[in-house]
Design an enzyme around this catalytic site. Structure first.
Site, PDB file in Angstrom:
ATOM      1  N   THR A 136     -16.507  10.980 -30.156  1.00  0.00           N
ATOM      2  CA  THR A 136     -16.310  10.477 -28.788  1.00  0.00           C
ATOM      3  C   THR A 136     -17.239  11.180 -27.796  1.00  0.00           C
ATOM      4  OG1 THR A 136     -14.443  11.982 -28.693  1.00  0.00           O
ATOM      5  CG2 THR A 136     -13.930   9.686 -28.976  1.00  0.00           C
ATOM      6  N   ARG A 181      -4.998  17.994 -24.124  1.00  0.00           N
ATOM      7  CA  ARG A 181      -4.808  18.587 -22.800  1.00  0.00           C
ATOM      8  C   ARG A 181      -3.750  17.935 -21.926  1.00  0.00           C
ATOM      9  NH1 ARG A 181     -11.181  18.824 -22.261  1.00  0.00           N
ATOM     10  NH2 ARG A 181     -10.791  17.096 -23.698  1.00  0.00           N
ATOM     11  N   LYS A 188     -13.094  17.906 -40.243  1.00  0.00           N
ATOM     12  CA  LYS A 188     -14.303  17.053 -40.217  1.00  0.00           C
ATOM     13  C   LYS A 188     -15.364  17.516 -41.212  1.00  0.00           C
ATOM     14  CE  LYS A 188     -13.847  15.635 -35.347  1.00  0.00           C
ATOM     15  NZ  LYS A 188     -12.721  16.473 -34.881  1.00  0.00           N
ATOM     16  N   LYS A 228      -2.021  18.481 -34.696  1.00  0.00           N
ATOM     17  CA  LYS A 228      -3.387  18.528 -35.227  1.00  0.00           C
ATOM     18  C   LYS A 228      -3.904  19.961 -35.147  1.00  0.00           C
ATOM     19  CE  LYS A 228      -7.223  17.042 -33.031  1.00  0.00           C
ATOM     20  NZ  LYS A 228      -8.442  17.817 -33.307  1.00  0.00           N
ATOM     21  N   ASP A 240     -20.467  17.702 -46.227  1.00  0.00           N
ATOM     22  CA  ASP A 240     -21.187  18.634 -47.109  1.00  0.00           C
ATOM     23  C   ASP A 240     -21.465  17.878 -48.402  1.00  0.00           C
ATOM     24  OD1 ASP A 240     -22.120  21.005 -48.385  1.00  0.00           O
ATOM     25  OD2 ASP A 240     -20.744  22.219 -47.194  1.00  0.00           O
ATOM     26  N   ASP A 260      -7.788  18.649 -38.990  1.00  0.00           N
ATOM     27  CA  ASP A 260      -8.995  17.947 -38.503  1.00  0.00           C
ATOM     28  C   ASP A 260     -10.200  18.872 -38.604  1.00  0.00           C
ATOM     29  OD1 ASP A 260     -10.665  16.097 -37.289  1.00  0.00           O
ATOM     30  OD2 ASP A 260     -10.053  16.660 -35.259  1.00  0.00           O
TER      31      ASP A 260
HETATM   32  O1  C5P Z   1      -7.518  17.302 -24.977  1.00  0.00           O
HETATM   33  P1  C5P Z   1      -7.806  15.965 -25.558  1.00  0.00           P
HETATM   34  O2  C5P Z   1      -6.665  14.978 -25.459  1.00  0.00           O
HETATM   35  O3  C5P Z   1      -9.122  15.370 -25.059  1.00  0.00           O
HETATM   36  O4  C5P Z   1      -7.993  16.281 -27.127  1.00  0.00           O
HETATM   37  C1  C5P Z   1      -8.512  15.348 -28.048  1.00  0.00           C
HETATM   38  C2  C5P Z   1      -8.516  15.972 -29.418  1.00  0.00           C
HETATM   39  O5  C5P Z   1      -9.071  15.031 -30.337  1.00  0.00           O
HETATM   40  C3  C5P Z   1      -9.351  17.236 -29.541  1.00  0.00           C
HETATM   41  O6  C5P Z   1      -8.703  18.093 -30.474  1.00  0.00           O
HETATM   42  C4  C5P Z   1     -10.664  16.764 -30.123  1.00  0.00           C
HETATM   43  O7  C5P Z   1     -11.281  17.748 -30.912  1.00  0.00           O
HETATM   44  C5  C5P Z   1     -10.196  15.601 -30.994  1.00  0.00           C
HETATM   45  N1  C5P Z   1     -11.208  14.575 -31.269  1.00  0.00           N
HETATM   46  C6  C5P Z   1     -11.892  13.909 -30.268  1.00  0.00           C
HETATM   47  N2  C5P Z   1     -12.848  12.985 -30.602  1.00  0.00           N
HETATM   48  C7  C5P Z   1     -13.115  12.709 -31.892  1.00  0.00           C
HETATM   49  C8  C5P Z   1     -12.401  13.340 -32.909  1.00  0.00           C
HETATM   50  C9  C5P Z   1     -11.441  14.286 -32.555  1.00  0.00           C
HETATM   51  O8  C5P Z   1     -11.636  14.137 -29.084  1.00  0.00           O
HETATM   52  N3  C5P Z   1     -14.002  11.781 -32.209  1.00  0.00           N
END
Ligand code: C5P
Length: 230
Positions: free
Chosen positions: A113, A206, A59, A30, A62, A57
């Site tokens: 989230t 992460r 998002k 991603k 517009d 991603d």
């Molecule tokens: O590090 P982690 O596992 O929390 O990363 C989650 C990824 O998913 C990040 O790139 C974050 O921007 C993305 N994301 C998210 N919640 C959303 C949409 C995308 O955490 N609703």
């Protein structure tokens, strides 16, 4: 079974490529707005040349004409998946779906989230909001606009699956093993649980990026998701 997408939340291309050298089993990655703004389409091309499927991603939210143009650019760049915000509205999602065509899987971000019910209500100028009802409403809107599915938190994955029926994509970030720190994610789930709720794609950042052995961490998620590459 769900695919595991590694969120490349690193600022620079050399760091990304060094990480990927350690992740030969990665199949999906991603690219978000930080990396895209710094490194741009050449990095997307490099990732695809390595045989990776790219989830762009960005998002978008517009006016319909602008979003359709951005989606067409993502399609032409060879991205496999991309995101728009469901709150961009029906006309925007319809224009985006038309621009995506068959090769780009365009999915709608529902409630982020990071939103609590209070923060979401405040953003909408309401006193109270039911996040599940919002996700349901936005998922129905995305489907009727011709999008391929939604992005939602693990808490709403089962709901999204029930609302969308069998075919559409349910993309779920916030995936953690029991031992993983939550970071800034509030509503998390394990890979197995998200898959049994109906997720088709799990986004993991992460827990892989910060692991002492990223390849072993990715493999654990892939095993739990039932998608270990052969
Ligand atoms: O590090 P982690 O596992 O929390 O990363 C989650 C990824 O998913 C990040 O790139 C974050 O921007 C993305 N994301 C998210 N919640 C959303 C949409 C995308 O955490 N609703």
């Amino acid at each position: 079974m769900a695919d595991v997408i590694v969120a490349l939340d690193l600022p620079r291309a050399p760091d990304v490529l060094a990480l990927l050298d350690r992740l030969p089993e990665a199949r999906w990655v991603k690219v978000g707005s930080i990396l895209m703004t710094r490194e741009g389409p050449p990095l997307v091309r490099t990732l695809m040349d390595r045989g990776l499927r790219v989830f762009l991603d960005l998002k978008w939210h517009d006016i319909p004409n602008t979003v359709a143009g951005a989606v067409a650019a993502a399609r032409d760049a060879g991205a496999a998946m991309a995101t728009v915000h469901a709150l961009g509205g029906q006309a925007m999602m319809e224009a985006a779906a038309t621009a995506a065509g068959n090769d780009l899987a365009l999915v709608a971000v529902t409630v982020l989230t990071s939103h609590t019910p209070d923060a979401y209500a405040s953003a909408l100028g309401r006193t109270r909001v039911d996040l599940s009802a919002e996700v349901e409403r936005q998922a129905r809107a995305a489907l009727s606009a011709g999008l391929r599915g939604v992005v939602c938190s693990p808490a709403e994955a089962g709901l999204a699956r029930r609302v969308l029926g069998e075919g559409p994509l349910v993309v779920v970030p916030g995936i953690r093993r029991r031992s993983d720190p939550l970071g800034d994610q509030a509503r998390v789930a394990g890979a197995r649980e998200a898959v049994s709720d109906g997720a088709t794609h799990l986004v993991v950042g992460r827990p892989v990026l910060q692991a002492s052995d990223p390849a072993a961490a990715l493999r654990e998620f892939q095993e739990e998701a039932g998608c270990v590459p052969s």
